[in-house]
Design a protein around this motif. Sequence first.
Motif, PDB file in Angstrom:
ATOM      1  N   ASP A 187     -53.407 -54.502   9.223  1.00  0.00           N
ATOM      2  CA  ASP A 187     -54.680 -54.899   8.413  1.00  0.00           C
ATOM      3  C   ASP A 187     -55.292 -56.166   8.482  1.00  0.00           C
ATOM      4  OD1 ASP A 187     -54.404 -52.423   7.611  1.00  0.00           O
ATOM      5  OD2 ASP A 187     -53.597 -52.242   5.704  1.00  0.00           O
ATOM      6  N   ILE A 188     -54.376 -57.190   8.299  1.00  0.00           N
ATOM      7  CA  ILE A 188     -55.187 -58.643   8.453  1.00  0.00           C
ATOM      8  C   ILE A 188     -55.747 -59.126   9.686  1.00  0.00           C
ATOM      9  CG2 ILE A 188     -53.956 -58.875   6.485  1.00  0.00           C
ATOM     10  CD1 ILE A 188     -51.691 -60.909   8.052  1.00  0.00           C
ATOM     11  N   GLY A 189     -55.533 -57.972  10.961  1.00  0.00           N
ATOM     12  CA  GLY A 189     -55.672 -58.765  12.535  1.00  0.00           C
ATOM     13  C   GLY A 189     -53.997 -58.950  13.007  1.00  0.00           C
ATOM     14  N   PHE A 190     -53.541 -59.436  12.890  1.00  0.00           N
ATOM     15  CA  PHE A 190     -52.579 -60.408  13.862  1.00  0.00           C
ATOM     16  C   PHE A 190     -52.074 -58.812  14.104  1.00  0.00           C
ATOM     17  CE2 PHE A 190     -50.792 -64.247  11.938  1.00  0.00           C
ATOM     18  CZ  PHE A 190     -51.677 -64.345  11.429  1.00  0.00           C
ATOM     19  N   VAL A 191     -51.978 -57.892  14.528  1.00  0.00           N
ATOM     20  CA  VAL A 191     -51.355 -57.325  15.696  1.00  0.00           C
ATOM     21  C   VAL A 191     -52.257 -55.966  15.226  1.00  0.00           C
ATOM     22  CG1 VAL A 191     -49.385 -57.280  15.456  1.00  0.00           C
ATOM     23  CG2 VAL A 191     -50.077 -55.359  14.218  1.00  0.00           C
ATOM     24  N   GLN A 192     -52.703 -54.842  16.168  1.00  0.00           N
ATOM     25  CA  GLN A 192     -54.078 -54.287  17.017  1.00  0.00           C
ATOM     26  C   GLN A 192     -52.626 -52.742  17.576  1.00  0.00           C
ATOM     27  OE1 GLN A 192     -55.885 -56.298  19.900  1.00  0.00           O
ATOM     28  NE2 GLN A 192     -57.620 -57.319  18.709  1.00  0.00           N
ATOM     29  N   GLY A 193     -53.705 -51.847  16.896  1.00  0.00           N
ATOM     30  CA  GLY A 193     -52.904 -50.249  17.770  1.00  0.00           C
ATOM     31  C   GLY A 193     -53.391 -49.497  15.897  1.00  0.00           C
ATOM     32  N   GLY A 194     -52.193 -47.862  16.665  1.00  0.00           N
ATOM     33  CA  GLY A 194     -52.454 -47.056  15.226  1.00  0.00           C
ATOM     34  C   GLY A 194     -51.341 -47.297  13.796  1.00  0.00           C
ATOM     35  N   ARG A 195     -52.002 -46.474  12.769  1.00  0.00           N
ATOM     36  CA  ARG A 195     -52.224 -46.991  11.892  1.00  0.00           C
ATOM     37  C   ARG A 195     -50.144 -47.480  11.800  1.00  0.00           C
ATOM     38  NH1 ARG A 195     -55.242 -48.713   8.293  1.00  0.00           N
ATOM     39  NH2 ARG A 195     -53.591 -48.939   6.508  1.00  0.00           N
ATOM     40  N   ARG A 196     -49.603 -46.526  11.780  1.00  0.00           N
ATOM     41  CA  ARG A 196     -48.334 -46.087  11.926  1.00  0.00           C
ATOM     42  C   ARG A 196     -48.016 -47.725  12.827  1.00  0.00           C
ATOM     43  NH1 ARG A 196     -46.671 -39.956  13.727  1.00  0.00           N
ATOM     44  NH2 ARG A 196     -44.737 -40.591  11.987  1.00  0.00           N
ATOM     45  N   GLY A 197     -46.127 -47.207  12.301  1.00  0.00           N
ATOM     46  CA  GLY A 197     -45.699 -48.113  12.819  1.00  0.00           C
ATOM     47  C   GLY A 197     -44.621 -47.740  13.421  1.00  0.00           C
ATOM     48  N   ASP A 198     -44.773 -46.951  14.337  1.00  0.00           N
ATOM     49  CA  ASP A 198     -43.504 -46.349  15.386  1.00  0.00           C
ATOM     50  C   ASP A 198     -43.563 -46.923  16.887  1.00  0.00           C
ATOM     51  OD1 ASP A 198     -43.623 -43.648  13.463  1.00  0.00           O
ATOM     52  OD2 ASP A 198     -45.516 -42.706  14.378  1.00  0.00           O
ATOM     53  N   SER A 199     -44.662 -47.623  17.504  1.00  0.00           N
ATOM     54  CA  SER A 199     -44.502 -48.322  18.240  1.00  0.00           C
ATOM     55  C   SER A 199     -43.954 -49.661  17.990  1.00  0.00           C
ATOM     56  CB  SER A 199     -45.682 -48.943  19.160  1.00  0.00           C
ATOM     57  OG  SER A 199     -46.567 -49.639  18.330  1.00  0.00           O
ATOM     58  N   ILE A 200     -42.897 -50.212  16.893  1.00  0.00           N
ATOM     59  CA  ILE A 200     -42.761 -51.291  16.488  1.00  0.00           C
ATOM     60  C   ILE A 200     -41.466 -51.909  17.650  1.00  0.00           C
ATOM     61  CG2 ILE A 200     -41.115 -50.234  14.474  1.00  0.00           C
ATOM     62  CD1 ILE A 200     -41.145 -52.766  13.195  1.00  0.00           C
ATOM     63  N   ASP A 201     -40.615 -50.705  17.623  1.00  0.00           N
ATOM     64  CA  ASP A 201     -39.282 -50.610  18.794  1.00  0.00           C
ATOM     65  C   ASP A 201     -39.740 -50.650  20.497  1.00  0.00           C
ATOM     66  OD1 ASP A 201     -37.419 -51.730  16.753  1.00  0.00           O
ATOM     67  OD2 ASP A 201     -37.921 -49.298  15.919  1.00  0.00           O
ATOM     68  N   ASP A 202     -40.654 -50.282  20.620  1.00  0.00           N
ATOM     69  CA  ASP A 202     -41.329 -50.736  21.833  1.00  0.00           C
ATOM     70  C   ASP A 202     -41.174 -52.005  22.275  1.00  0.00           C
ATOM     71  OD1 ASP A 202     -42.565 -49.967  24.875  1.00  0.00           O
ATOM     72  OD2 ASP A 202     -44.220 -49.051  23.816  1.00  0.00           O
TER      73      ASP A 202
END
Length: 266
Positions: free
Chosen positions: A89-104
């Motif tokens: 939300d503050i622009g530090f990461v980009q991608g989908g709104r869910r955190g599903d890719s956090i451990d990719d």
Amino acid sequence: KTPFASSYEERDAADRCKAALCLPTTKTIASGQCSDHLAMVAAYNGWLEAKRQKGSGAARAYAKAQHLSQATLYMITDLRKQLVMMLRDIGFVQGGRRGDSIDDPDSRYNRFSAIPPYLKNCLCAALYPNLAMLGPEGAWLSDGGDQLHCHPSSVNHGEGGRLGPASATFLVYLEKIKTKRVYLHDTTVVTPYTLMLFCGGEFSIVYERGLVEIDGWIRLRVPAQTAVLFKKMRQIINGHLISKLHTSSGVLDYSDKLMDSLSRIV
């Protein structure tokens, strides 16, 4: 919050499991790192891997064997997803709104997530000024000179720490609690390089004495040329973070270059 069980019956066993994760032979992210925080990361990663590879039953078995709280592990999972969404939300990461890719592991944002020095940099920046330094008589000291002690549950408890190198001179901690002594809970040994890059606001170079002073109380003996390099790196890091707060466009490539530069230092 620590994922290790805190009940009276399991406390000693949980402390032994935590210490075991930090042994150099375990090949975890906490191996040889003298860090309660990285031991927690190693425990969580082990649980997550068991869950991913063999399902919930294997994850429960892993948690039981390592004396971990399942409820806390799931709470950590939810908090991590919330954090990713906040960073998006503050622009530090980009991608989908869910955190599903956090451990990719292939995600660009996880490029340095398994490298202990980078995690220690983050811990140091987040926990400062909760910092203790090793005094001349071998005791941990606060900025005011008060004597501090690592809590018996810490992997750094005891003379020189259970696992810590004799040369360890600084550690960060989550909190200190006074009983008969002032005990530090959840500690991590950090290097002077980390302090010079990520701690404090005031960074002064005493050229004639070959010293760096941080916030007037941390004093490090550093050659002037090296001190100037670290001061410049601090300015670059701070400036880049401010840029990312104001705009997320055009800074990703620069972020990668900055991280590559840091990798040569830490």
